[in-house]
Enzyme design. Structure first.
Site, PDB file in Angstrom:
ATOM      1  N   GLY A 264       0.564  -1.282   0.011  1.00 35.45           N
ATOM      2  CA  GLY A 264      -0.311   0.214  -0.210  1.00 35.45           C
ATOM      3  C   GLY A 264       0.788   1.471   0.519  1.00 35.45           C
ATOM      4  O   GLY A 264       1.159   1.983   1.189  1.00 35.45           O
TER       5      GLY A 264
ATOM      6  N   GLU B 234      12.676  -3.828  -4.726  1.00 37.63           N
ATOM      7  CA  GLU B 234      12.243  -4.139  -5.606  1.00 37.63           C
ATOM      8  C   GLU B 234      12.858  -4.115  -6.932  1.00 37.63           C
ATOM      9  O   GLU B 234      12.564  -4.073  -8.342  1.00 37.63           O
ATOM     10  CB  GLU B 234      11.070  -3.101  -5.208  1.00 37.63           C
ATOM     11  CG  GLU B 234       9.241  -3.263  -6.244  1.00 37.63           C
ATOM     12  CD  GLU B 234       8.426  -2.694  -6.191  1.00 37.63           C
ATOM     13  OE1 GLU B 234       7.778  -2.436  -7.155  1.00 37.63           O
ATOM     14  OE2 GLU B 234       8.729  -1.461  -4.955  1.00 37.63           O
TER      15      GLU B 234
ATOM     16  N   SER C 226       0.783   3.622  -3.424  1.00 38.70           N
ATOM     17  CA  SER C 226       0.517   4.227  -4.105  1.00 38.70           C
ATOM     18  C   SER C 226      -0.551   5.044  -3.881  1.00 38.70           C
ATOM     19  O   SER C 226      -1.458   4.593  -3.229  1.00 38.70           O
ATOM     20  CB  SER C 226       0.398   3.178  -5.572  1.00 38.70           C
ATOM     21  OG  SER C 226       1.771   3.885  -5.873  1.00 38.70           O
TER      22      SER C 226
ATOM     23  N   THR D  36       8.514   4.851 -12.230  1.00 36.88           N
ATOM     24  CA  THR D  36       8.456   4.937 -13.473  1.00 36.88           C
ATOM     25  C   THR D  36       9.759   4.479 -14.463  1.00 36.88           C
ATOM     26  O   THR D  36      10.825   5.454 -13.594  1.00 36.88           O
ATOM     27  CB  THR D  36       7.546   6.294 -13.910  1.00 36.88           C
ATOM     28  OG1 THR D  36       8.449   7.205 -13.638  1.00 36.88           O
ATOM     29  CG2 THR D  36       6.848   6.259 -13.518  1.00 36.88           C
TER      30      THR D  36
END
Lengths: 339, 388
Positions: free
Chosen positions: B124, B240, B126, B369
């Protein structure tokens, strides 16, 4: 897996890096234009055993691996060295794999420094070998004609060609030839030599791309516009980040290709062609972005970045565009026994 | 220099391959595609049975003590097969955080069930108004006696509908500078005040928007210090960014190679004879090799005691941009037949290019991104000045 150079490999990188930094400055590169050959540099390089290094001990060389040559090629590219090291090494290795008297005799002359032998990347068209790399400075050219491996004596005639990269290429008359080998084995050793040229040129392109990137990065840190260094603009920073990613990826791939020549040979043809295609585009991207971010200065001959920009395109173009290499790689991927 | 992952890694890879052949059935594939849920209880149990939820952990913590070069082989094979590992990987990522920054009590409470496969933890981070700028999170956690009360919304809480907890980034001090007023909690999802609303994505994958209204959380579920959430996140984001890359692209390329080489019923020569087709496939092969090498470089850095930073950003950026490019190229290559979708019986190679085209765009966003990765590469890798 170990991606850092061994002590010996590090010593090789450092010593050739230092040699080129001294003997292949951009001033020397410019002085050697448009012919693309610096005889003094060549003499120093030959003196270091750069040709002997490429040939196995049984054939009178020092038994360097293709990965060793790759590390030298990176430095060669980084310093835009106007000396046909890759061609001479690949030709010498090819000769060492041909067990016939004419080949052995020619290799002997190569190893004593009496002959500079290069390799034609294209088949004969009519009576001529077009755009032979190092063709304007070599004594002989190895080429494949049908199923015959030939050595062409350049005394038969050659014409140096003014070109984009100021490379010592020439159109060579295929007049006086000696047959080194015939049959399927001739094509096999020749194609292996092409693979080696592709892998080493890929490494040289990585060196070129990496240096071009550094020049661009240094410039955008210094140059101010609108009150800030232009490297703080994302439009500029992201272009360089992409180029850095491509050059680093290309370097991993090109080194893997050279490594596979000895360690995982069933993948060598595929990897050499993949590396050539990929690094051609990476070097183009890096040198183009760096030149462009110089603004109008990049367009001036006085700034060094144009030296990299032109060679990034011209070196690989001696063989072909990237798609030809990618198709060659795909054919190797699909052939039985490929890794 | 040595580009092989070594015998231990190769042996483990073979084990993983035979495991996948046996366990990852067509029926399971179909179920994942139909539901869009990249978590499968049966697959999860099979992974637990092998001890492969956290094989890289030390044995005393329930792992197998496998090294990063073995771990990358496992990750590559799972990714290449398209195995449903999303729930496993988010759970493990949080378990890793707890292992490194949690209390002894939290380690004892959460690590054994996480490794047994008894709990699933969703992420949790974003929010509707905070994506790449994850530290801009506005979900509030306020002290209330011994515990906390949470109010807010979280975006892309994938697997929340099957998860037991969401590992949540909240704002505990709105007056502190952005990065200094954040705290992380393990929020039990099965309680009043939690609402889970499905979001359907381009690739068919289901994710969620989750709402939290006066949700009570005990202080024992706080991970890390109060207002120390950014430090916890830094640990988490590192995990990640190091993982396998290129697996999805490799699977798509193999499908395209089968298409190109298959004999045509009309007797026409298969497309693989065309130089243009070979070049397209070869170009993808080059990019895939680079993606794999860049990810392996991160594993090697870990293996030699270093922490991948910029290298991880490069791997992630390159692989996600590559699959985006390739999938569009492959649709072009297939011609009109390319748009026949996965699930349609007439789809080319099961609709691999159609699926890749849909799937790829997710990869350029999650985990930071492409633009964020480029910033990291430019600033930390190239030393370029930050934008003013």
């Amino acid at each position: 897996m170990d991606l850092s150079p061994t002590d010996e490999q590090r010593a090789l990188i450092d010593s050739y890096g230092a040699l080129y930094a001294k003997e292949s400055t951009t001033a020397r590169v410019r002085a050697a234009e448009p012919d693309g050959f610096d005889p003094a540099l060549w003499a120093v390089l030959v003196g270091t055993g750069v040709i002997e290094m490429s040939v196995e001990e049984a054939s009178g060389g020092w038994g360097g691996s293709l990965l060793d040559l790759a590390l030298v090629a990176e430095q060669q590219g980084r310093h835009l060295a106007p000396a046909p090291v890759i061609e001479a090494q690949v030709a010498a290795r090819l000769l060492s794999r041909v067990p016939t008297r004419p080949a052995t005799s020619l290799l002997g002359r190569v190893l004593t420094g009496d002959a500079l032998v290069t390799l034609a990347l294209h088949r004969r068209t009519g009576g001529e070998l077009p755009l032979v790399p190092a063709g304007s400075v070599a004594n002989a050219v190895l080429c494949l004609d049908g199923d015959r491996l030939l050595a062409v004596d350049v005394a038969g005639g050659r014409r140096g060609v003014a070109n984009l990269g100021c490379l010592p290429v020439a159109d060579v008359e295929a007049g006086d030839v000696s047959v080194l080998l015939e049959g399927a084995a001739a094509a096999a050793v020749y194609e292996e030599a092409i693979d080696e040229w592709l892998a080493l040129t890929a490494c040289a392109l990585c060196g070129l791309g990496s240096r071009a990137l550094e020049i661009g990065v240094d410039y955008v840190k210094e140059r101010h516009a609108f009150g800030v260094p232009i490297g703080s603009f994302q439009a500029v920073a992201h272009g360089l980040a992409d180029a850095a990613t491509a050059v680093e990826g290309g370097t991993l791939l090109a080194r893997e290709a050279a490594w596979s020549s000895g360690a995982d040979h069933r993948r060598f043809r595929q990897l050499a062609s993949l590396a050539f295609g990929f690094t051609t585009e990476a070097a183009r991207q890096s040198s183009y972005r760096s030149l462009h971010y110089h603004g109008g200065y990049g367009f001036m001959l006085e700034h060094d970045i144009q030296l990299y920009f032109r060679r990034a395109k011209a070196w690989p173009a001696q063989f072909a565009e990237p798609d030809v290499a990618f198709a060659r790689a795909e054919a190797a991927r699909l052939s039985p026994g490929a890794g | 220099m040595d580009f092989s992952l070594g015998e231990r890694s190769d042996t483990f890879r073979e084990e993983v391959r035979s495991f996948l052949d046996e366990v990852f059935t067509d029926e399971m594939r179909e179920r994942i595609h139909r539901t869009g849920v990249h978590h499968d209880r049966e697959f999860h149990r099979a992974m637990v049975a092998r001890g492969w939820l956290a094989p890289g952990w030390p044995e005393e913590l329930g792992g197998q003590g496998r090294d990063p070069l073995e771990m990358i082989a496992l990750a590559e094979e799972l990714q290449r097969a398209g195995a449903p590992t999303y729930g496993v990987s988010t759970t493990l990522m949080v378990a890793n955080i707890i292992r490194h920054v949690g209390t002894e009590q939290q380690r004892q409470r959460f690590l054994p069930p996480a490794l047994r496969g008894d709990i699933i933890i969703a992420l949790g981070f974003s929010e509707p108004e905070a994506g790449s700028d994850v530290a801009a999170a506005q979900t509030r956690a306020m002290r209330d006696g011994d515990g906390w009360v949470i109010n807010g919304q979280k975006m892309f809480t994938t697997n929340a509908q099957v998860a037991d907890y969401a590992f949540m980034l909240t704002r505990t001090n709105p007056d502190a500078p952005k990065h200094r007023g954040l705290t992380t909690f393990l929020v039990p999802l099965d309680q009043p005040g939690v609402e889970i609303r499905p979001i359907h994505t381009l690739s068919g994958e289901r994710t969620n928007l989750t709402f939290y209204t006066d949700v009570r959380v005990d202080d024992s579920l706080r991970v890390g210090d109060v207002d120390g959430g950014w430090k916890v996140m830094t640990v988490g984001l590192t995990f990640e960014r190091s993982g396998a890359q290129g697996g999805e692209s490799i699977r798509m390329l193999e499908a395209m190679e089968r298409w190109a080489a298959a004999p045509r019923p009309t007797g026409r020569p298969p497309p693989i004879g065309e130089e243009r087709v070979k070049a397209r496939l070869g170009r993808a092969a080059a990019e895939n090799e680079v993606s794999v090498l860049m990810a392996r470089r991160c594993a090697w850095l870990e293996h030699s005691g270093q922490l991948p930073g910029v290298e991880g950003s490069m791997a992630k950026l390159f692989a996600s941009e590559a699959i985006t490019r390739q999938s569009a190229e492959f649709l072009d290559m297939l011609g009109p037949d390319g748009i026949r979708s996965q699930g349609d019986p007439t789809a080319v190679e099961g609709g691999a290019a159609d699926y890749g085209f849909r799937f790829a765009l997710g990869t350029t966003t999650y985990g930071g991104t492409s633009e964020v990765q480029r910033n990291i590469i430019a600033q930390r890798g190239l030393g370029l000045p930050r934008p003013r």
